[in-house]
Write an enzyme that holds these catalytic residues in place. Sequence first.
Site, mmCIF file in Angstrom:
data_model
loop_
_atom_site.group_PDB
_atom_site.id
_atom_site.type_symbol
_atom_site.label_atom_id
_atom_site.label_comp_id
_atom_site.label_asym_id
_atom_site.label_seq_id
_atom_site.Cartn_x
_atom_site.Cartn_y
_atom_site.Cartn_z
ATOM 1 N N THR A 49 0.796 -1.227 0.000
ATOM 2 C CA THR A 49 0.000 0.000 0.000
ATOM 3 C C THR A 49 0.836 1.289 0.000
ATOM 4 O OG1 THR A 49 -0.165 -0.125 2.403
ATOM 5 C CG2 THR A 49 -1.962 -1.122 1.136
ATOM 6 N N ASN A 148 5.237 -4.995 17.791
ATOM 7 C CA ASN A 148 6.203 -3.908 17.903
ATOM 8 C C ASN A 148 5.848 -3.081 19.148
ATOM 9 O OD1 ASN A 148 4.087 -2.130 17.169
ATOM 10 N ND2 ASN A 148 4.621 -2.247 15.003
ATOM 11 N N VAL A 216 18.318 2.146 10.597
ATOM 12 C CA VAL A 216 18.679 2.475 9.216
ATOM 13 C C VAL A 216 17.728 3.571 8.728
ATOM 14 C CG1 VAL A 216 18.929 1.544 6.888
ATOM 15 C CG2 VAL A 216 19.510 0.122 8.857
ATOM 16 N N ALA A 218 15.678 4.695 6.580
ATOM 17 C CA ALA A 218 14.835 4.401 5.408
ATOM 18 C C ALA A 218 13.612 3.640 5.875
ATOM 19 C CB ALA A 218 15.618 3.563 4.401
ATOM 20 N N ASP A 225 7.154 -9.105 8.928
ATOM 21 C CA ASP A 225 6.724 -10.438 8.472
ATOM 22 C C ASP A 225 7.937 -11.370 8.369
ATOM 23 O OD1 ASP A 225 4.247 -9.109 8.116
ATOM 24 O OD2 ASP A 225 4.885 -8.462 6.129
#
Length: 301
Positions: A49, A148, A216, A218, A225
């Site tokens: 998405t 998380n 990182v 980005a 997953d």
Amino acid sequence: MADMPEKSVLSIQSTVVFGYVGNKSAAFPLQVLGFDVSTINSVQFSNHTGYKCFKGQVLNSDDLACLFDGLKENNISSFSHILTGYIGSKSFLEKVADIVVDLKTSNPSLLYVCDPVMGDHGKMYVPEELLPVYIEKILPIADIVTPNQFEAEKLTGVEISNVEDAIKAMQILHSKGPKTVVISSSEFATDGTIICLASTVTNGCKEVYKVQFEKVPAIFVGTGDLFAACLLAWLEKDKNLKLALEKTISTLQNVIKRTLDRARVLAGEGNAPTPAQMELQLVQSKAVIENPPLSHTAAVL
């Protein structure tokens, strides 16, 4: 029942035609590590998405029931593990709970690994009505849960701003059912690093571990997953949470670095990589997935 393969996973989560997220991100590492993988796709989209558009289909709870009935009627519904990830509707999640109970009734040693994909960075990307289903129906039947930081906070009501808070949240999650709790990523460290915390209870003895790693700069899609799939595999193979954690995080950091290095080359200097250029380099990382070079160590808390 048909003879059960030694290691077989029923994985229920999203999928995409192009790229790596959901089942596309989880099935390959599990297969490489020696597991038979049967997939049910909660949604099937052209791509994830984060692209400018996406198209596809969403399975409803009746579709899920229909597929599972087909497995049962053919005597091919015997698995060593069940793994769940992104699920977008309440009725679908309730049906998943029914299926897990059904599978555990016929095979009490079945392990259920639940990645309660609900949101990140302070916002939900599934309907709020899924939260009570996770708390009341899913957690009591899950063996391993991998939220998380945001998801752990939603599931426990504990705001996590340090290691002590995280341990408290993990204890609450243990009390709801899961023997092993892993907070896959949390961002409360003052130095900007990411902390992964894990806790397991065996015969009344608790072990708690912490792995800290560089953030990182980005955005990656499908890493959660991949994390849940690798953790499932290494926990099964090594029966050792500390080692499974080290191998899983080392794998992820390696895949992420390879992905970003390639994306930057493809984008060219000074250009931001496109979502297509940032797709995880999973197949290219096959050797790393099979035999992760241990770049990170879990500290015992």
